[in-house]
Design an enzyme around this catalytic site. Structure first.
Site, mmCIF file in Angstrom:
data_model
loop_
_atom_site.group_PDB
_atom_site.id
_atom_site.type_symbol
_atom_site.label_atom_id
_atom_site.label_comp_id
_atom_site.label_asym_id
_atom_site.label_seq_id
_atom_site.Cartn_x
_atom_site.Cartn_y
_atom_site.Cartn_z
ATOM 1 N N GLU A 177 30.949 -100.691 -32.508
ATOM 2 C CA GLU A 177 30.813 -99.227 -32.521
ATOM 3 C C GLU A 177 29.513 -98.862 -31.818
ATOM 4 O OE1 GLU A 177 30.165 -95.412 -32.757
ATOM 5 O OE2 GLU A 177 32.173 -96.170 -33.277
ATOM 6 N N ASP A 179 28.020 -100.725 -26.740
ATOM 7 C CA ASP A 179 29.184 -100.346 -25.939
ATOM 8 C C ASP A 179 30.275 -101.412 -26.040
ATOM 9 O OD1 ASP A 179 29.843 -100.375 -22.372
ATOM 10 O OD2 ASP A 179 30.956 -99.422 -23.997
ATOM 11 N N ASP A 231 39.701 -97.221 -30.935
ATOM 12 C CA ASP A 231 39.729 -95.885 -31.558
ATOM 13 C C ASP A 231 38.524 -95.115 -31.032
ATOM 14 O OD1 ASP A 231 39.052 -94.653 -34.926
ATOM 15 O OD2 ASP A 231 39.923 -93.664 -33.154
ATOM 16 N N THR A 233 36.511 -91.866 -28.664
ATOM 17 C CA THR A 233 36.539 -90.446 -28.354
ATOM 18 C C THR A 233 37.298 -90.280 -27.034
ATOM 19 O OG1 THR A 233 34.313 -90.952 -27.577
ATOM 20 C CG2 THR A 233 34.463 -89.643 -29.555
HETATM 21 N N1 SAM Z 1 40.254 -90.747 -33.783
HETATM 22 C C1 SAM Z 1 39.338 -90.107 -32.961
HETATM 23 C C2 SAM Z 1 40.031 -89.620 -31.733
HETATM 24 O O1 SAM Z 1 41.104 -90.089 -31.443
HETATM 25 O O2 SAM Z 1 39.545 -88.745 -31.065
HETATM 26 C C3 SAM Z 1 38.204 -91.055 -32.642
HETATM 27 C C4 SAM Z 1 37.362 -91.226 -33.752
HETATM 28 S S1 SAM Z 1 36.033 -92.337 -33.697
HETATM 29 C C5 SAM Z 1 34.889 -91.403 -34.536
HETATM 30 C C6 SAM Z 1 35.427 -92.444 -32.077
HETATM 31 C C7 SAM Z 1 34.251 -93.387 -31.996
HETATM 32 O O3 SAM Z 1 34.165 -93.999 -30.691
HETATM 33 C C8 SAM Z 1 32.887 -92.722 -32.251
HETATM 34 O O4 SAM Z 1 32.329 -93.266 -33.414
HETATM 35 C C9 SAM Z 1 32.067 -93.089 -30.982
HETATM 36 O O5 SAM Z 1 30.703 -93.317 -31.261
HETATM 37 C C10 SAM Z 1 32.792 -94.344 -30.528
HETATM 38 N N2 SAM Z 1 32.573 -94.706 -29.127
HETATM 39 C C11 SAM Z 1 32.541 -93.870 -28.040
HETATM 40 N N3 SAM Z 1 32.299 -94.582 -26.915
HETATM 41 C C12 SAM Z 1 32.177 -95.890 -27.302
HETATM 42 C C13 SAM Z 1 31.943 -97.123 -26.596
HETATM 43 N N4 SAM Z 1 31.785 -97.126 -25.266
HETATM 44 N N5 SAM Z 1 31.916 -98.279 -27.308
HETATM 45 C C14 SAM Z 1 32.082 -98.277 -28.662
HETATM 46 N N6 SAM Z 1 32.307 -97.146 -29.396
HETATM 47 C C15 SAM Z 1 32.361 -95.978 -28.712
#
Ligand code: SAM
Length: 287
Positions: A111, A144, A162, A164
């Protein structure tokens, strides 16, 4: 944006929307910024508690089970015997809560944003993150996911993305090289799943993700779920597989394996049904 006790969602990235969704507010619970994004938690009348990143709703207390059950159990039941999995994103803990219902040996979790994890532990108790993180088999890595995955070859049974929507920090999770690295990180029978946007405003995102996944994976399949809290509500999840033909889902075998109690959306027949697209959508995805 909050106006007169209403929360209005921002437009989804790379879309032109001619409708606006607003939820009547009960109270503001939390608002803050991390290195990567703006984080808000609000209580609403229609959806209960909601979690928002950069103005876009990520989940609601009332309907989060739909998305979290399907993005977790579809790949875990397509695979005949998953043992070691990787979750990328999912900082709220909803996917982790669901995958812990399977008897897995190891759960790697990459995450990006520690603040999302902290805020979710404190203000989203229904996702049970505090307890999930106490489990020894859960290994959380902050960073990342697209960089993290490069360390692994032939290692995971299932990868769940999962993230953003494709903008800023999550763009790396919608790239061809990330899909290729995911293919290499999976074992022979490996299964990959990613959220891929809604059918109303994000058809081009679904088509691009499909096309790019097919460059790495022989088997790719779209599943459709109804998410009343997400813009467009008609949501897509895309699965990709190295060897398992996703068109040949064995419902009989899955019914024998399906022992998880208390699920409200996922069950073997829903697994099958959610993989059937109308002629209308089949045509749209081919155009
Ligand atoms: N279910 C939601 C949706 O479909 O829109 C997504 C929810 S979840 C909170 C999304 C997560 O992805 C966030 O916690 C964000 O910090 C994480 N995230 C975004 N870019 C990322 C990356 N490159 N690597 C790992 N996590 C990432």
């Amino acid at each position: 944006m909050i106006k007169n006790q209403w929360f209005f969602e921002r437009e989804l990235p790379n879309t032109v929307q001619d409708y606006k969704i607003g939820w009547r507010l009960k109270k503001k619970v939390y608002s803050g910024k991390s290195k990567y994004q703006k984080i808000e938690i609000l209580d609403t009348f229609g959806l209960g508690r909601i979690f928002i990143l950069d103005g876009i709703l990520q989940l609601s207390e009332k309907y989060e089970f739909i998305y979290h059950e399907m993005i977790s159990h579809l790949p875990l039941f397509y695979h005949s015997n998953p043992q070691r999995i990787l979750i990328i994103g999912g900082g709220d803990g909803g996917v982790l809560r669901e995958v812990l219902k399977h008897s897995l040996k190891e759960i790697f979790w990459a995450e990006l944003d520690q603040k999302v994890v902290e805020v979710s532990k404190k203000y989203l108790p229904f996702l049970n993150l505090k307890n999930s993180l106490k489990q020894k088999k859960v290994k959380l890595f902050l960073g990342d996911g697209a960089t993290f995955i490069k360390k692994f070859k032939d290692f995971f049974d299932v990868i769940i993305v999962d993230s953003t929507d494709p903008k800023g920090s999550s763009l790396s999770l919608f790239q061809k090289n990330f899909y290729q690295n995911s293919f290499l990180a999976l074992k022979k029978k490996g299964i990959f799943i990613t959220q891929s946007g809604n059918f109303l405003d994000q058809i081009s995102e679904i088509k691009t993700t499909l096309k790019n996944l097919k460059k790495s994976f022989p088997y790719v399949k779209v599943h459709r779920i109804f998410t009343p809290d997400y813009q467009g509500s008609d949501f897509s999840l895309i699965l990709a597989s190295k060897n398992i033909n996703l068109e040949k889902f064995d419902i009989k075998k899955t019914k024998k394996r399906f022992k998880i109690k208390g699920l409200k959306y996922y069950f073997p027949e829903m697994h099958l049904a959610s993989g059937i697209l109308s002629k209308f959508y089949q045509k749209k995805l081919k155009q």
